[in-house]
Write a protein that holds these residues in place. Sequence first.
Motif, PDB file in Angstrom:
ATOM      1  N   LEU A  25      57.417  84.985  -2.447  1.00 25.46           N
ATOM      2  CA  LEU A  25      56.943  84.081  -1.391  1.00 25.46           C
ATOM      3  C   LEU A  25      57.565  82.694  -1.480  1.00 25.46           C
ATOM      4  N   ALA A  26      58.083  82.206  -0.353  1.00 26.32           N
ATOM      5  CA  ALA A  26      58.637  80.850  -0.274  1.00 26.32           C
ATOM      6  C   ALA A  26      57.885  80.066   0.795  1.00 26.32           C
ATOM      7  N   ILE A  27      57.434  78.874   0.429  1.00 27.00           N
ATOM      8  CA  ILE A  27      56.714  78.014   1.370  1.00 27.00           C
ATOM      9  C   ILE A  27      57.440  76.673   1.434  1.00 27.00           C
ATOM     10  N   PRO A  28      57.932  76.287   2.599  1.00 23.96           N
ATOM     11  CA  PRO A  28      58.693  75.035   2.708  1.00 23.96           C
ATOM     12  C   PRO A  28      57.801  73.806   2.655  1.00 23.96           C
ATOM     13  N   ALA A  74      73.263  77.049  10.956  1.00 25.30           N
ATOM     14  CA  ALA A  74      72.770  78.355  10.513  1.00 25.30           C
ATOM     15  C   ALA A  74      71.569  78.786  11.344  1.00 25.30           C
ATOM     16  N   LEU A  75      70.674  77.844  11.630  1.00 22.14           N
ATOM     17  CA  LEU A  75      69.524  78.179  12.462  1.00 22.14           C
ATOM     18  C   LEU A  75      69.967  78.473  13.893  1.00 22.14           C
ATOM     19  N   THR A  86      62.241  84.292  21.901  1.00 21.77           N
ATOM     20  CA  THR A  86      60.888  83.759  22.009  1.00 21.77           C
ATOM     21  C   THR A  86      60.714  82.682  20.951  1.00 21.77           C
ATOM     22  N   VAL A  87      59.827  81.751  21.205  1.00 23.15           N
ATOM     23  CA  VAL A  87      59.561  80.701  20.225  1.00 23.15           C
ATOM     24  C   VAL A  87      59.066  81.303  18.915  1.00 23.15           C
ATOM     25  N   ALA A  88      58.212  82.313  19.003  1.00 24.58           N
ATOM     26  CA  ALA A  88      57.685  82.947  17.786  1.00 24.58           C
ATOM     27  C   ALA A  88      58.807  83.545  16.951  1.00 24.58           C
ATOM     28  N   ASP A  89      59.733  84.254  17.593  1.00 22.47           N
ATOM     29  CA  ASP A  89      60.846  84.845  16.840  1.00 22.47           C
ATOM     30  C   ASP A  89      61.794  83.768  16.328  1.00 22.47           C
ATOM     31  N   GLY A  90      61.928  82.684  17.065  1.00 17.70           N
ATOM     32  CA  GLY A  90      62.736  81.574  16.577  1.00 17.70           C
ATOM     33  C   GLY A  90      62.142  80.982  15.312  1.00 17.70           C
ATOM     34  N   LEU A  91      60.827  80.849  15.282  1.00 20.71           N
ATOM     35  CA  LEU A  91      60.157  80.347  14.077  1.00 20.71           C
ATOM     36  C   LEU A  91      60.331  81.310  12.912  1.00 20.71           C
ATOM     37  N   ARG A  92      60.202  82.589  13.186  1.00 20.63           N
ATOM     38  CA  ARG A  92      60.395  83.580  12.114  1.00 20.63           C
ATOM     39  C   ARG A  92      61.819  83.505  11.562  1.00 20.63           C
ATOM     40  N   ALA A  93      62.788  83.246  12.441  1.00 23.87           N
ATOM     41  CA  ALA A  93      64.175  83.092  11.981  1.00 23.87           C
ATOM     42  C   ALA A  93      64.301  81.881  11.059  1.00 23.87           C
ATOM     43  N   PHE A  94      63.615  80.784  11.411  1.00 25.28           N
ATOM     44  CA  PHE A  94      63.621  79.591  10.560  1.00 25.28           C
ATOM     45  C   PHE A  94      63.038  79.893   9.190  1.00 25.28           C
ATOM     46  N   TYR A  95      61.848  80.489   9.157  1.00 27.05           N
ATOM     47  CA  TYR A  95      61.193  80.780   7.884  1.00 27.05           C
ATOM     48  C   TYR A  95      62.004  81.786   7.065  1.00 27.05           C
ATOM     49  N   ARG A  96      62.603  82.757   7.737  1.00 29.32           N
ATOM     50  CA  ARG A  96      63.408  83.764   7.029  1.00 29.32           C
ATOM     51  C   ARG A  96      64.601  83.107   6.349  1.00 29.32           C
ATOM     52  N   LEU A  97      65.274  82.215   7.065  1.00 31.10           N
ATOM     53  CA  LEU A  97      66.412  81.507   6.480  1.00 31.10           C
ATOM     54  C   LEU A  97      65.970  80.685   5.266  1.00 31.10           C
ATOM     55  N   TYR A  98      64.820  80.052   5.386  1.00 30.85           N
ATOM     56  CA  TYR A  98      64.328  79.257   4.263  1.00 30.85           C
ATOM     57  C   TYR A  98      64.049  80.154   3.055  1.00 30.85           C
ATOM     58  N   ALA A  99      63.365  81.277   3.281  1.00 31.44           N
ATOM     59  CA  ALA A  99      63.045  82.187   2.178  1.00 31.44           C
ATOM     60  C   ALA A  99      64.304  82.749   1.532  1.00 31.44           C
ATOM     61  N   GLN A 100      65.328  82.985   2.342  1.00 25.41           N
ATOM     62  CA  GLN A 100      66.571  83.539   1.816  1.00 25.41           C
ATOM     63  C   GLN A 100      67.255  82.580   0.848  1.00 25.41           C
ATOM     64  N   ARG A 101      66.999  81.291   0.978  1.00 27.44           N
ATOM     65  CA  ARG A 101      67.567  80.326   0.035  1.00 27.44           C
ATOM     66  C   ARG A 101      67.137  80.644  -1.393  1.00 27.44           C
ATOM     67  N   PHE A 102      65.978  81.276  -1.545  1.00 24.02           N
ATOM     68  CA  PHE A 102      65.413  81.550  -2.866  1.00 24.02           C
ATOM     69  C   PHE A 102      65.358  83.051  -3.152  1.00 24.02           C
ATOM     70  N   ASP A 103      66.076  83.818  -2.326  1.00 23.75           N
ATOM     71  CA  ASP A 103      66.095  85.284  -2.496  1.00 23.75           C
ATOM     72  C   ASP A 103      64.686  85.862  -2.461  1.00 23.75           C
ATOM     73  N   LYS A 104      63.890  85.369  -1.540  1.00 25.56           N
ATOM     74  CA  LYS A 104      62.524  85.855  -1.384  1.00 25.56           C
ATOM     75  C   LYS A 104      62.367  86.549  -0.033  1.00 25.56           C
ATOM     76  N   SER A 105      61.442  87.495  -0.001  1.00 30.57           N
ATOM     77  CA  SER A 105      61.295  88.339   1.178  1.00 30.57           C
ATOM     78  C   SER A 105      60.170  87.899   2.113  1.00 30.57           C
ATOM     79  N   ARG A 106      59.292  87.021   1.628  1.00 31.57           N
ATOM     80  CA  ARG A 106      58.162  86.579   2.446  1.00 31.57           C
ATOM     81  C   ARG A 106      58.101  85.069   2.482  1.00 31.57           C
ATOM     82  N   TRP A 107      57.446  84.568   3.510  1.00 30.51           N
ATOM     83  CA  TRP A 107      57.382  83.119   3.689  1.00 30.51           C
ATOM     84  C   TRP A 107      55.989  82.712   4.124  1.00 30.51           C
TER      85      TRP A 107
END
Length: 291
Positions: A25-28, A74-75, A86-107
Amino acid sequence: MPVVVGAPRSGTTLLRLMLDAHPDLAIPPETSFLAAVAALNESDGDLRTRFLETITAYPPGAPNWQDFGLAREALAEAVQTLEPFTVADGLRAFYRLYAQRFDKSRWGEKTPDYSLHVGTIAALLPEARFVHLIRDGRDVAASWRQQWFSPGHEPEVLARAWADRVEAARSAGSGCAHYTEVFYEDLVARPEPVLRRLCEFLELPWSNQLLNHQERAPKRLEEHRARVSLDGSFTVSHAQRLHQQRRTMERPGTGRIGSWRETMSDKEVQRFERVAGKLLIQLGYELQGNS
């Protein structure tokens, strides 16, 4: 998706760092932009462009985009691949990119003032599971008024600001499919059972790393960059932001529980309790005259 909310200075950064210590889990740092992007619609023109502009330039006076360690390009690229967008999928793309910085699968998410927008976020992101962290409002006030983001210094102002956030989150949370409350006092006194309960709530496998967040906290808090206004002046420095979160780099302890007794005068406590005393009692806290 955990969404940690609560009045500022309630321990939300501590809880964020505890959950973020989980290997999955990654939380920005605080995003602040969810309500703003939720208000976007097709009539705003190119929705992708407006979405990117809102996220990367928010808050308008002193953007926090650099806190996330992501390239705008990148975003933009990730958003461009979404069809339909959709805005919701855009947000998920943001969180996914952030989690990927730490090789994590959830955000997840942690922004205290989202306590005022629980319903909006629940409608936008149905996967959100709200964790409302509640702390004695007098301790919140004693700490909050020392910070650059305090709503004021007077006890009545702080009491109303605390109560508004707690009541808003509780009211909206009662109508949410996934909402739970955690008391700061329990979290620091008995972290393991509290965190184990949260892992069950989040359908997150238990990890002992949650109990050692302080090992990673200094590195994680390096993300808290200076806030620079559009005119180039500092709203708050990196050093100031680290100072305000210095206790999150330690093992949790009960030393700050009831600190209002040493930092607020009897008169100030009375003024706070006149505004928020009923809520304090509802939450199980004793008033000064009854303790």
